[in-house]
Design an enzyme around this catalytic site. Sequence first.
Site, PDB file in Angstrom:
ATOM      1  N   PRO A 473       0.949  -1.543  -0.039  1.00 45.22           N
ATOM      2  CA  PRO A 473       0.094  -0.041  -0.334  1.00 45.22           C
ATOM      3  C   PRO A 473       0.611   1.018   0.154  1.00 45.22           C
ATOM      4  O   PRO A 473       0.517   2.403  -0.303  1.00 45.22           O
ATOM      5  CB  PRO A 473      -0.973  -0.243   1.592  1.00 45.22           C
ATOM      6  CG  PRO A 473       0.000  -0.846   1.964  1.00 45.22           C
ATOM      7  CD  PRO A 473       0.851  -2.284   1.276  1.00 45.22           C
ATOM      8  N   THR A 474       1.685   1.201   0.161  1.00 43.63           N
ATOM      9  CA  THR A 474       2.941   2.440   0.423  1.00 43.63           C
ATOM     10  C   THR A 474       3.228   3.134  -0.765  1.00 43.63           C
ATOM     11  O   THR A 474       3.013   2.446  -2.158  1.00 43.63           O
ATOM     12  CB  THR A 474       4.721   2.063   0.933  1.00 43.63           C
ATOM     13  OG1 THR A 474       4.868   1.285   0.715  1.00 43.63           O
ATOM     14  CG2 THR A 474       4.370   1.111   2.418  1.00 43.63           C
ATOM     15  N   CYS A 475       3.557   4.446  -0.876  1.00 45.21           N
ATOM     16  CA  CYS A 475       4.255   4.593  -2.193  1.00 45.21           C
ATOM     17  C   CYS A 475       5.973   4.861  -2.522  1.00 45.21           C
ATOM     18  O   CYS A 475       6.638   5.130  -1.923  1.00 45.21           O
ATOM     19  CB  CYS A 475       3.710   6.060  -1.669  1.00 45.21           C
ATOM     20  SG  CYS A 475       3.944   7.989  -3.132  1.00 45.21           S
ATOM     21  N   ASP A 476       6.155   3.691  -2.246  1.00 45.11           N
ATOM     22  CA  ASP A 476       7.027   3.226  -2.615  1.00 45.11           C
ATOM     23  C   ASP A 476       7.155   2.144  -4.029  1.00 45.11           C
ATOM     24  O   ASP A 476       6.813   0.871  -3.612  1.00 45.11           O
ATOM     25  CB  ASP A 476       7.694   2.759  -1.315  1.00 45.11           C
ATOM     26  CG  ASP A 476       9.634   2.501  -1.469  1.00 45.11           C
ATOM     27  OD1 ASP A 476      10.033   1.571  -2.003  1.00 45.11           O
ATOM     28  OD2 ASP A 476      10.143   3.025  -0.590  1.00 45.11           O
ATOM     29  N   ASN A 514       4.716   5.293   6.342  1.00 43.09           N
ATOM     30  CA  ASN A 514       4.114   5.846   4.879  1.00 43.09           C
ATOM     31  C   ASN A 514       2.903   5.608   6.206  1.00 43.09           C
ATOM     32  O   ASN A 514       1.828   6.214   5.741  1.00 43.09           O
ATOM     33  CB  ASN A 514       3.930   5.113   3.827  1.00 43.09           C
ATOM     34  CG  ASN A 514       4.038   5.687   2.935  1.00 43.09           C
ATOM     35  OD1 ASN A 514       4.060   5.172   1.308  1.00 43.09           O
ATOM     36  ND2 ASN A 514       5.652   6.980   2.942  1.00 43.09           N
TER      37      ASN A 514
END
Length: 547
Positions: A473-476, A514
């Site tokens: 789910p992270t922005c990575d 995050n």
Amino acid sequence: MSARRRSHGGWRYWVHRYLPLELAGTACALLVGAVVLGRTGSVLAASVAASWAEIAGFYAAAAVAEGTRRPGVGLVGRCRAVVRGVPAVVLEFGPAEGVDLLTRPALMWAGAHLLPWALPGLLLGKVAADVAFYVLAGGAHVVVRGRGSRPPASAATTARWEPGHDDTPTPFLLMDLDEVATACAQLRDGLEGVALHYAVKCNPDQQVLDVLHGLGCRFEIASWEELRLLVGLGVDPADVLYSNPVKPAAHVSRCAEAGVWRFAVDSRAELEKVARLAPGASVYVRMRAVGSSGAVASEGKFGVDPADAVELLSSASSIGLRAYGLAFHVGSQTLQPRAWEQAIARAGEVMRELAGRGVRLEMLDVGGGFPAAYDTPVPPPAAFGRVIRAACRRHLPYPVLVVAEPGRALVATAGTMVATVVGVARRPGATWVHLDVGALNGFIEALETGMRLRYPTADSRGGPQQRYCVTGPTCDSQDTVLREAPLSAGLREGDRVFLGSAGAYTACCASRFNGFDIPTVRHVARRAPGIPAARSDAGSVQAPRPA
């Protein structure tokens, strides 16, 4: 229609499964057919040559494709994975190939004579042969391989659909405590004569630790906090190994005061630290791994060469310590039992050198690394036990207490990670399913292994399958768990996804990067509370306590 039929019924699944193999075979057939036709001018010779070339190209691609589903590190490991995949390829394609060997040359020959152009005719005959081939091969695939994409059978994977779990907030790790008990019994039987000390770091869940303690398993720790957990469950610190080779001073002091008396070291500074903070303690030296073959790469952080091990243990008594033993670790998720042979042989050399100096050791710690089944089978515990016992008889100059520090072999298959789809995106080259758990908040080993650990997958939709990239789910952009994972076509936001063999190094290694949640841990057990204790590690594997 059965669940098995549904899981293989989508056209996307069949295209993904067979199109790369077909393209490889076709390219070989056309290339070789053209060369032979140009050299000989014989349509018959070109037909036969093209047929055999297609077979070679098709099955070479099939073996490589099968090998990519199996763990393997480095070029040699991947080549071995390809070889291990050959039996599955034979089972899937063998019956169809038996018929195809007779019909394909005839059909290609007929096609070349039906059309005025030889090469298009060969291709027409090939397509006709393919129809017959895939009718048989597809049926064999469903029967023989139909269950291959599902997680290992356990209460964790069957209980996930039971009432009470559907509304549980995700992500959560569902641990099957009966599966933990079963794995413990199987590993103890397979490693007969070896005392098991579970590596707490692998999964420090209190109920997991309690089950293992009730079964007579001992423990290995890497910190004071891990010992504190064990003491709270009634574990005797005197039965615990402190195997972290470099320890904070405060942790050494607290553990020694609690009753831990065996400490690993791999440097002169650590030897002196233990002597200062735990005078009279017993020390065992961590030896450097050679040629690690584990699926989780070793970074060379720990361990010394044999000559350094001799010097450290020789000097222990001069600073008030007891030279107690040797330890090594062949690499996590090691699939080759023979990896222990070389390490034990090196330990035997150190023991002989020390014996010549008047130092006699009492323990050999053969470490962890014993594998768990992810999406492919692994050797049974008995295969490792036979090698270890034989190597000890062959290489050690005298009998010692032999201990092991298993982690994932006891808990991995007992765990199923339950996640929720937060979004699905179709991007060039792949469809991405975003879950509320990923590499950074639950599956760190996906990063550590380059996604070579293949967690079995299933989902709540249960329809015809397609391949997805499973990400977190992270922005990575690195927060991805699996590529080419089989899940139901048409997944959408809110569906549940289940990742099997997730009981090791998942929730305990998660971060809140995050701001996303760390998975909670829930439990399932079919037996009544208080699982009966199995036979303990008594007798020949009991460690003598210090006087």
